[in-house]
Motif scaffolding. Structure first.
Motif, PDB file in Angstrom:
ATOM      1  N   THR B 160       7.563 -25.007 -34.942  1.00 61.74           N
ATOM      2  CA  THR B 160       7.087 -23.639 -34.689  1.00 61.74           C
ATOM      3  C   THR B 160       7.699 -22.511 -35.714  1.00 61.74           C
ATOM      4  OG1 THR B 160       8.611 -23.329 -32.994  1.00 61.74           O
ATOM      5  CG2 THR B 160       6.457 -24.130 -32.414  1.00 61.74           C
ATOM      6  N   VAL B 161       7.156 -21.622 -35.649  1.00 58.58           N
ATOM      7  CA  VAL B 161       7.943 -20.310 -36.488  1.00 58.58           C
ATOM      8  C   VAL B 161       9.191 -20.185 -35.653  1.00 58.58           C
ATOM      9  CG1 VAL B 161       7.818 -17.895 -37.146  1.00 58.58           C
ATOM     10  CG2 VAL B 161       5.862 -19.349 -37.325  1.00 58.58           C
ATOM     11  N   LYS B 162       9.117 -20.050 -34.610  1.00 60.09           N
ATOM     12  CA  LYS B 162      10.519 -19.811 -33.533  1.00 60.09           C
ATOM     13  C   LYS B 162      11.279 -20.597 -34.025  1.00 60.09           C
ATOM     14  CE  LYS B 162       8.349 -17.569 -29.588  1.00 60.09           C
ATOM     15  NZ  LYS B 162       7.231 -17.886 -28.971  1.00 60.09           N
ATOM     16  N   ASP B 195       2.552 -27.266 -27.193  1.00 59.25           N
ATOM     17  CA  ASP B 195       2.205 -25.913 -27.851  1.00 59.25           C
ATOM     18  C   ASP B 195       2.624 -25.964 -29.423  1.00 59.25           C
ATOM     19  OD1 ASP B 195       1.411 -25.089 -25.465  1.00 59.25           O
ATOM     20  OD2 ASP B 195       3.360 -23.955 -24.822  1.00 59.25           O
ATOM     21  N   LEU B 197       1.811 -28.217 -31.742  1.00 54.33           N
ATOM     22  CA  LEU B 197       1.073 -29.049 -32.473  1.00 54.33           C
ATOM     23  C   LEU B 197       0.489 -28.119 -33.561  1.00 54.33           C
ATOM     24  CD1 LEU B 197       0.201 -31.467 -29.855  1.00 54.33           C
ATOM     25  CD2 LEU B 197       1.377 -31.950 -31.785  1.00 54.33           C
ATOM     26  N   ILE B 198       0.995 -27.501 -34.559  1.00 56.06           N
ATOM     27  CA  ILE B 198       0.356 -26.551 -35.384  1.00 56.06           C
ATOM     28  C   ILE B 198       0.201 -27.299 -36.916  1.00 56.06           C
ATOM     29  CG2 ILE B 198       0.495 -24.295 -36.285  1.00 56.06           C
ATOM     30  CD1 ILE B 198       2.645 -24.153 -33.643  1.00 56.06           C
ATOM     31  N   SER B 202      -1.641 -23.511 -40.974  1.00 58.31           N
ATOM     32  CA  SER B 202      -1.250 -22.510 -40.300  1.00 58.31           C
ATOM     33  C   SER B 202       0.152 -22.515 -40.345  1.00 58.31           C
ATOM     34  CB  SER B 202      -1.795 -22.742 -38.811  1.00 58.31           C
ATOM     35  OG  SER B 202      -3.124 -22.427 -38.661  1.00 58.31           O
ATOM     36  N   LEU B 203       1.017 -23.472 -40.008  1.00 61.86           N
ATOM     37  CA  LEU B 203       2.365 -23.268 -39.678  1.00 61.86           C
ATOM     38  C   LEU B 203       3.160 -22.928 -40.931  1.00 61.86           C
ATOM     39  CD1 LEU B 203       4.627 -23.689 -37.790  1.00 61.86           C
ATOM     40  CD2 LEU B 203       4.676 -25.976 -38.287  1.00 61.86           C
ATOM     41  N   LEU B 204       2.860 -23.511 -42.199  1.00 55.18           N
ATOM     42  CA  LEU B 204       3.540 -23.015 -43.463  1.00 55.18           C
ATOM     43  C   LEU B 204       3.673 -21.668 -43.827  1.00 55.18           C
ATOM     44  CD1 LEU B 204       2.739 -25.982 -45.921  1.00 55.18           C
ATOM     45  CD2 LEU B 204       5.148 -25.239 -45.060  1.00 55.18           C
ATOM     46  N   GLN B 206       2.854 -19.059 -41.894  1.00 52.55           N
ATOM     47  CA  GLN B 206       3.341 -18.061 -40.756  1.00 52.55           C
ATOM     48  C   GLN B 206       4.920 -18.236 -40.922  1.00 52.55           C
ATOM     49  OE1 GLN B 206       0.588 -17.553 -37.132  1.00 52.55           O
ATOM     50  NE2 GLN B 206       0.334 -19.897 -37.976  1.00 52.55           N
TER      51      GLN B 206
END
Lengths: 357, 357
Positions: B160-162, B195, B197-198, B202-204, B206
């Motif tokens: 995740t970004v976090k 939560d 599973l991105i 999208s994930l890169l 962000q």
């Protein structure tokens, strides 16, 4: 860098398609603004009556001379299981009481859905709409033939390689490849929804190797980076939903737009709570309440009808707790812009990225 | 087109990293072949004893003078819940009987795992391994400081970004961004696995907007198309697992390699059955048997120990029914090649794609 088979086929400047988000966002202003900016606007007509559809086509034609398209939901069989309906009704009753909803659901039937679909198809032909896309399945050979006889370009929606092959074999012209990142309903129509959650990084190249019709990438794409990445992976166009949903011209509720602007990628979940069919959106109270009962909900579109008044009422009293807040997995990339500003931004981003590669 | 901050940092020709697949695939031959071909080989040392790790480092150094790296699992607290252990044991007993497994599990403890981790870190320092990556968490500030004092480049793993922000804030040098497409264990260490599973699409981008350290894209990337797409999305390197797992030099069981060669993207599922932690692999009987009990399995790595003998025995008798068949979501892109053939192929694909863009 923009001209290709798809821009020729759709008669547009940029292979950027505004996703046909059913249920409100695709106002005539949104659709026309996208087409006027050189992209391709689409009406999400899945829930529209034939009259509503005809009126919107006329309205858009007042706003643009450019081409635009219509998306239809292909009806599939379902049965009204009395026990599932009772369970869902019982589950939703406390929320209806809390929101003081009195309006009861008018349950649809497959037979009625089929008639509506047929009427929608006829309007598209009568109004000479040049492009028609489909979600939740492939129309019957009769419908495909009829539309093609009228020179209408047909676009299918796939979530697996197998579905894309089926769409090509059915004679459709283009396929939207919907990655697991995508917001709103999953387009899965063959196999299990759970087995069809494939990220675009995997789904696009595998689909590109298996079909010869042009691919449009959908899911998580919000800017020039996504457009260029989709191109590398074998798509020749992109379909963007969430990016256009937050635009000024979109008809999405402002609570919905604001919720996306404040969300992060890990707040976006998959749920069947709203419609009985898997869809992606921001987590909220209704999703949490229904979560453990997802296996016993009535089929789509029955559950959709059961939650309709709740969603409406939640929006009316100004809370997102029980609204369907559809969103893809890239909410952090959302920008509150006009369509023309958004189009300029992403086109410039893609161009500058192209020069750097 | 290949030189960047990452190739300089890792002292390699191509920003192509072989994923550190723990549990067998990362033989010395595989790691050395990747590094010799100009990429970056990595040892999946998560399950290794300190002696095994030291021996493999020496063995690889006989095969290459190029740099390679080690991946460690950061231990996190768990407790042996007697009821969960009983449930899982009862569930697995019929399979153990069927496979005539007699070997009982030796349950690990968090305290013992911490000691092993510390010993692994010491070996990396003593052997002057230039790069160390981490999965399942961020090492303590003491460990980070100690490794950095020894000029070892540190790579974290985020889903995740976090998590990527946490990795940057902890002072690590690079972050592997693991998309939902990735095979094997999810690296999630903050928040819920569900939560996190991105998809990479999208994930890169962000993550790229949120951190300043270099990003390595992981998940579903198997060829030049994926490499170029990852670059568009903000990564400056890729980490590939499944693509290298099926290579000749990989130590993965040939049943596992063959199963991937025959699989399609919709056979790849998420499961906690093998280890208690979510991981992606090909569906099989063990996954189906455990499916409905996923919520009550013992914590990782306890469940991993409980299924160890079953997995081993399944492989020994030549059936994939109870093996962990880790795979990303792109099995259709797998090619049975040598590492050198694979590297040449993907480098040429990326180059030719770059010219076409």
């Amino acid at each position: 860098m923009w001209k290709n088979e798809l821009t020729t086929l759709l008669n547009i400047n940029y292979p950027i398609i505004q996703a046909p988000m059913a249920g409100g966002p695709t106002t005539s202003e949104l659709v026309a603004a996208v087409s006027n900016a050189g992209g391709f606007g689409m009406v999400g007509a899945g829930y529209m009556s034939p009259n509503q559809l005809r009126n919107q086509i006329c309205e858009i034609r007042e706003l643009t001379e450019k081409p635009f398209g219509i998306n239809l939901f292909v009806p599939s069989k379902y049965t009204a299981d009395p026990e599932k309906l009772r369970t869902a009704t019982a589950l939703l009753q406390p929320i209806m009481d809390e929101l003081q909803v009195e309006e009861g659901p008018v349950l649809p039937t497959f037979e009625r859905d089929l008639i509506t679909f047929q009427e929608q198809v006829n309007i598209i032909i009568e109004e000479k709409v040049p492009i028609c896309s489909f979600t939740f399945g492939i129309p019957s050979p009769q419908v495909v033939t009829k539309l093609k006889e009228n020179s209408i370009v047909l676009i299918g929606t796939s979530t697996t390689v197998k579905e894309a092959v089926m769409i090509e074999n059915a004679g459709l012209d283009v396929v939207v490849v919907q990655g697991a990142e995508a917001g709103g309903h999953r387009g899965t129509f063959h196999g299990q929804e759970n087995d069809s959650l494939i990220g675009l990084m995997s789904l696009l190249p595998q689909t590109a190797d298996a079909v010869t019709i042009p691919l449009i990438a959908a899911g998580g794409i919000m800017d020039g980076r996504g457009i260029m990445a989709a191109k590398c992976l074998g798509a020749i166009g992109v379909q963007m939903g969430t990016a256009f949903l937050v635009c000024e011209e979109s008809g999405a509720n402002s609570l919905h737009k604001n919720a996306i602007m404040e969300a992060s990628e890990d707040h976006v979940v998959l749920t069947k709570a709203f419609s009985g069919k898997m869809a992606r959106g921001l987590n909220n109270r209704l999703i949490e309440v229904i979560k453990q009962y997802e296996g016993v909900l009535p089929d789509y579109p029955l559950q959709n009808e059961l939650t309709k008044a709740i969603r409406k009422s939640s929006a009316a009293i100004g809370t997102t707790a029980h609204m369907s807040l559809w969103s893809g997995q890239s909410p952090r990339l959302a920008k509150k812009l006009t369509v023309s500003e958004l189009m300029n931004k992403i086109i410039n981003e893609a161009k500058s990225l192209n020069q750097k590669l």
